[in-house]
Write a protein that holds these residues in place. Structure first.
Motif, PDB file in Angstrom:
ATOM      1  N   ALA A  68       0.835  -1.209   0.000  1.00 11.68           N
ATOM      2  CA  ALA A  68       0.000   0.000   0.000  1.00 11.68           C
ATOM      3  C   ALA A  68       0.863   1.250   0.000  1.00 11.68           C
ATOM      4  O   ALA A  68       0.560   2.227  -0.697  1.00 11.68           O
ATOM      5  CB  ALA A  68      -0.934  -0.011   1.200  1.00 11.68           C
ATOM      6  N   ALA A  69       1.955   1.242   0.754  1.00  7.39           N
ATOM      7  CA  ALA A  69       2.845   2.399   0.787  1.00  7.39           C
ATOM      8  C   ALA A  69       3.486   2.638  -0.581  1.00  7.39           C
ATOM      9  O   ALA A  69       3.615   3.793  -1.018  1.00  7.39           O
ATOM     10  CB  ALA A  69       3.924   2.197   1.845  1.00  7.39           C
ATOM     11  N   ALA A  70       3.874   1.579  -1.265  1.00 10.15           N
ATOM     12  CA  ALA A  70       4.471   1.734  -2.592  1.00 10.15           C
ATOM     13  C   ALA A  70       3.458   2.294  -3.584  1.00 10.15           C
ATOM     14  O   ALA A  70       3.795   3.151  -4.406  1.00 10.15           O
ATOM     15  CB  ALA A  70       5.008   0.395  -3.085  1.00 10.15           C
ATOM     16  N   VAL A  71       2.208   1.833  -3.492  1.00 11.03           N
ATOM     17  CA  VAL A  71       1.172   2.335  -4.400  1.00 11.03           C
ATOM     18  C   VAL A  71       0.881   3.802  -4.124  1.00 11.03           C
ATOM     19  O   VAL A  71       0.776   4.623  -5.048  1.00 11.03           O
ATOM     20  CB  VAL A  71      -0.108   1.474  -4.283  1.00 11.03           C
ATOM     21  CG1 VAL A  71      -1.276   2.125  -4.983  1.00 11.03           C
ATOM     22  CG2 VAL A  71       0.152   0.090  -4.844  1.00 11.03           C
ATOM     23  N   VAL A  72       0.753   4.158  -2.854  1.00 16.11           N
ATOM     24  CA  VAL A  72       0.482   5.559  -2.505  1.00 16.11           C
ATOM     25  C   VAL A  72       1.635   6.448  -2.928  1.00 16.11           C
ATOM     26  O   VAL A  72       1.427   7.549  -3.447  1.00 16.11           O
ATOM     27  CB  VAL A  72       0.183   5.688  -0.993  1.00 16.11           C
ATOM     28  CG1 VAL A  72       0.181   7.134  -0.545  1.00 16.11           C
ATOM     29  CG2 VAL A  72      -1.141   5.023  -0.664  1.00 16.11           C
ATOM     30  N   TYR A  73       2.867   5.989  -2.734  1.00 18.86           N
ATOM     31  CA  TYR A  73       4.023   6.777  -3.162  1.00 18.86           C
ATOM     32  C   TYR A  73       4.022   6.980  -4.677  1.00 18.86           C
ATOM     33  O   TYR A  73       4.291   8.077  -5.170  1.00 18.86           O
ATOM     34  CB  TYR A  73       5.321   6.103  -2.710  1.00 18.86           C
ATOM     35  CG  TYR A  73       6.551   6.852  -3.122  1.00 18.86           C
ATOM     36  CD1 TYR A  73       6.851   8.094  -2.580  1.00 18.86           C
ATOM     37  CD2 TYR A  73       7.432   6.324  -4.066  1.00 18.86           C
ATOM     38  CE1 TYR A  73       7.987   8.785  -2.957  1.00 18.86           C
ATOM     39  CE2 TYR A  73       8.560   6.999  -4.447  1.00 18.86           C
ATOM     40  CZ  TYR A  73       8.842   8.231  -3.893  1.00 18.86           C
ATOM     41  OH  TYR A  73       9.958   8.920  -4.282  1.00 18.86           O
ATOM     42  N   GLY A  74       3.711   5.934  -5.410  1.00 16.18           N
ATOM     43  CA  GLY A  74       3.635   6.054  -6.871  1.00 16.18           C
ATOM     44  C   GLY A  74       2.552   7.029  -7.304  1.00 16.18           C
ATOM     45  O   GLY A  74       2.746   7.809  -8.244  1.00 16.18           O
ATOM     46  N   LEU A  75       1.411   6.998  -6.626  1.00 17.55           N
ATOM     47  CA  LEU A  75       0.340   7.941  -6.959  1.00 17.55           C
ATOM     48  C   LEU A  75       0.733   9.374  -6.667  1.00 17.55           C
ATOM     49  O   LEU A  75       0.385  10.289  -7.415  1.00 17.55           O
ATOM     50  CB  LEU A  75      -0.935   7.562  -6.222  1.00 17.55           C
ATOM     51  CG  LEU A  75      -1.638   6.288  -6.708  1.00 17.55           C
ATOM     52  CD1 LEU A  75      -2.811   5.957  -5.804  1.00 17.55           C
ATOM     53  CD2 LEU A  75      -2.081   6.435  -8.141  1.00 17.55           C
ATOM     54  N   THR A  76       1.474   9.593  -5.576  1.00 17.05           N
ATOM     55  CA  THR A  76       1.917  10.958  -5.293  1.00 17.05           C
ATOM     56  C   THR A  76       2.944  11.430  -6.324  1.00 17.05           C
ATOM     57  O   THR A  76       2.997  12.614  -6.628  1.00 17.05           O
ATOM     58  CB  THR A  76       2.523  11.068  -3.876  1.00 17.05           C
ATOM     59  OG1 THR A  76       3.608  10.165  -3.746  1.00 17.05           O
ATOM     60  CG2 THR A  76       1.473  10.778  -2.809  1.00 17.05           C
ATOM     61  N   LEU A  77       3.758  10.507  -6.833  1.00 14.05           N
ATOM     62  CA  LEU A  77       4.686  10.900  -7.888  1.00 14.05           C
ATOM     63  C   LEU A  77       3.959  11.269  -9.163  1.00 14.05           C
ATOM     64  O   LEU A  77       4.357  12.206  -9.864  1.00 14.05           O
ATOM     65  CB  LEU A  77       5.678   9.766  -8.167  1.00 14.05           C
ATOM     66  CG  LEU A  77       6.744   9.487  -7.121  1.00 14.05           C
ATOM     67  CD1 LEU A  77       7.580   8.285  -7.532  1.00 14.05           C
ATOM     68  CD2 LEU A  77       7.625  10.697  -6.912  1.00 14.05           C
ATOM     69  N   ILE A  78       2.900  10.531  -9.473  1.00 17.47           N
ATOM     70  CA  ILE A  78       2.148  10.810 -10.687  1.00 17.47           C
ATOM     71  C   ILE A  78       1.371  12.111 -10.555  1.00 17.47           C
ATOM     72  O   ILE A  78       1.372  12.945 -11.465  1.00 17.47           O
ATOM     73  CB  ILE A  78       1.192   9.638 -11.009  1.00 17.47           C
ATOM     74  CG1 ILE A  78       1.994   8.412 -11.427  1.00 17.47           C
ATOM     75  CG2 ILE A  78       0.203  10.018 -12.088  1.00 17.47           C
ATOM     76  CD1 ILE A  78       1.177   7.140 -11.524  1.00 17.47           C
ATOM     77  N   ALA A  79       0.709  12.293  -9.420  1.00 19.06           N
ATOM     78  CA  ALA A  79      -0.150  13.463  -9.223  1.00 19.06           C
ATOM     79  C   ALA A  79       0.645  14.736  -8.990  1.00 19.06           C
ATOM     80  O   ALA A  79       0.182  15.825  -9.313  1.00 19.06           O
ATOM     81  CB  ALA A  79      -1.105  13.220  -8.058  1.00 19.06           C
ATOM     82  N   GLY A  80       1.820  14.610  -8.458  1.00 20.39           N
ATOM     83  CA  GLY A  80       2.613  15.798  -8.156  1.00 20.39           C
ATOM     84  C   GLY A  80       2.122  16.451  -6.885  1.00 20.39           C
ATOM     85  O   GLY A  80       1.118  16.090  -6.299  1.00 20.39           O
ATOM     86  N   LYS A  81       2.845  17.451  -6.450  1.00 19.96           N
ATOM     87  CA  LYS A  81       2.462  18.117  -5.192  1.00 19.96           C
ATOM     88  C   LYS A  81       1.915  19.462  -5.414  1.00 19.96           C
ATOM     89  O   LYS A  81       1.712  20.196  -6.098  1.00 19.96           O
ATOM     90  CB  LYS A  81       3.665  18.198  -4.270  1.00 19.96           C
ATOM     91  CG  LYS A  81       4.076  16.827  -3.804  1.00 19.96           C
ATOM     92  CD  LYS A  81       5.197  16.904  -2.823  1.00 19.96           C
ATOM     93  CE  LYS A  81       5.597  15.519  -2.383  1.00 19.96           C
ATOM     94  NZ  LYS A  81       6.614  15.492  -1.405  1.00 19.96           N
TER      95      LYS A  81
END
Length: 81
Positions: A68-81
């Motif tokens: 779950a942490a890897a998926v959430v991290y990947g989503l934050t990379l895709i979405a940007g900050k």
């Protein structure tokens, strides 16, 4: 238009590696859950089966949390900050 082939290959390689790692960790979590079920079914014959079941459940939760942490991290990379 100039394509940086080296960067593209690195990105593809890292993506493939992370994908394989997440799938392997998820499979380990599933394996830990199946070991827990086997431990529960053998509880009557062994005295230490309850401790093994708790340990397997903790390992499964750890594996699923890492996925779950890897998926959430990947989503934050895709979405940007």
């Amino acid at each position: 238009m100039h394509i940086k082939w080296n960067a593209l290959a690195q990105t593809a390689g890292v993506s493939f590696g992370i994908t394989v790692a997440v799938v392997a960790v998820f499979a380990l979590g599933i394996l830990a859950l199946s070991r827990r079920e086997a431990s529960q079914s053998a509880r009557g014959s062994e005295s230490g089966a309850a401790a093994g079941g708790r340990l397997a459940l903790a390992g499964a939760y750890t594996c699923f949390a890492a996925c779950a942490a890897a998926v959430v991290y990947g989503l934050t990379l895709i979405a940007g900050k």
